[in-house]
Design an enzyme around this catalytic site. Structure first.
Site, short mmCIF file in Angstrom:
data_model
loop_
_atom_site.label_atom_id
_atom_site.label_comp_id
_atom_site.label_asym_id
_atom_site.label_seq_id
_atom_site.Cartn_x
_atom_site.Cartn_y
_atom_site.Cartn_z
CB SER A 97 -5.85 -6.64 -7.66
OG SER A 97 -7.31 -6.50 -7.22
CE1 TYR A 157 -4.95 -1.89 -7.16
CE2 TYR A 157 -6.86 -2.91 -7.51
CZ TYR A 157 -5.89 -2.89 -7.15
OH TYR A 157 -5.14 -3.99 -6.17
#
Length: 268
Positions: A175, A188
């Site tokens: 990401s 995350y």
């Protein structure tokens, strides 16, 4: 390609889970399906009917949303008569020992059917959003286990076979959160940052065996997970939540979410 156990395997077949076509499977068991063209199309329509998408099978991309596009793409791929290796339980619901056992079983079934494993794609990921002072430890662990630990377990299990056969490819979906912090998503960013460095380390360790390791780090992707986040954290206003995400991009009003197919084009 479909995601199951945080893993996609490519070798003239597809591995996926929790789909309408799965029946009578139990944890640790796998099946190999090979359908006729008519059977494949029937399964594709059954899947679309169960997810309420049957009217959209021939829809153009601009006519449907990101989550709908993903489901239609799944159905269209099923209709192409793939050979499928499937299992029935997501890694997130298993303890580490059981998760490894299921992956070993999947590996063995794949080898029995196809003789080798060419590509492993670690693609599953989740996100949870809380203020850091209120972040539940259980949710922190869940995000870390799926986004990072499952990647290590899958890479270890399937990487051993790639070493044995003299080569292979391992690709993980990371990401933009791998490179800079994002608000209220501590595990995350921690998991995706760790995944990026894990990939670099694995690349060094496995290069002598002819195994290539890479990570792909996209921005926000138009998927059902994004819709889930908007509904859960958008305070009743998903559109405002989406706009908040897009406002961080330099394109301004022209900013848009990445489409899953655009990421898939980088995975080969």
């Amino acid at each position: 390609p479909y995601c199951a156990y945080g893993v996609m395997l490519f070798h003239s077949f597809i591995l996926f889970n929790n789909m309408a076509v799965l029946e009578n499977c139990v944890v640790g068991q796998v099946k190999v399906l090979k359908w006729s063209r008519e059977e494949a199309r029937a399964h594709a329509m059954t899947y679309l009917e169960k997810v309420g998408m049957a009217p959209y099978i021939n829809a153009k991309p601009r006519q449907i949303s990101g989550g709908q596009k993903q489901r239609v793409a799944i159905a269209r791929a099923i209709a192409q008569k793939p050979e499928i290796i499937l299992a029935d339980e997501p890694i997130s619901s298993l303890d580490p020992v059981s998760a490894r056992r299921v992956m070993e079983t999947l590996k063995q079934a794949t080898l029995e059917k196809f003789g080798r494993i060419d590509i492993l794609v670690n693609a599953a990921g989740i996100n949870r959003r809380h203020n850091v002072e209120d972040f539940p430890v259980e949710e922190y662990d869940l995000v870390m286990n799926i986004n990072a630990k499952a990647v290590f377990v899958a890479t270890q299990v399937f990487g051993r076979q790639m070493i044995k056969q003299g080569g292979g490819k391992i690709i993980s979906i990371a990401s933009m959160g791998s490179f800079f912090g994002l608000n209220r998503v501590v595990p995350y960013c921690a998991s995706k940052g760790g995944l990026t460095l894990l990939g670099k380390t694995l690349a060094l360790d496995l290069a002598p065996h002819g195994v290539r390791v890479n990570t792909v780090s996209p921005g926000d992707i138009d998927t059902p997970m994004l819709q889930f986040q908007a509904e859960r954290y958008g305070n009743g206003n998903p559109r405002a939540y989406f706009r908040e995400l897009l406002d961080k991009y330099p394109q301004g009003e022209r900013a848009r979410f990445v489409q899953p197919a655009e990421v898939a084009e980088l995975v080969h």
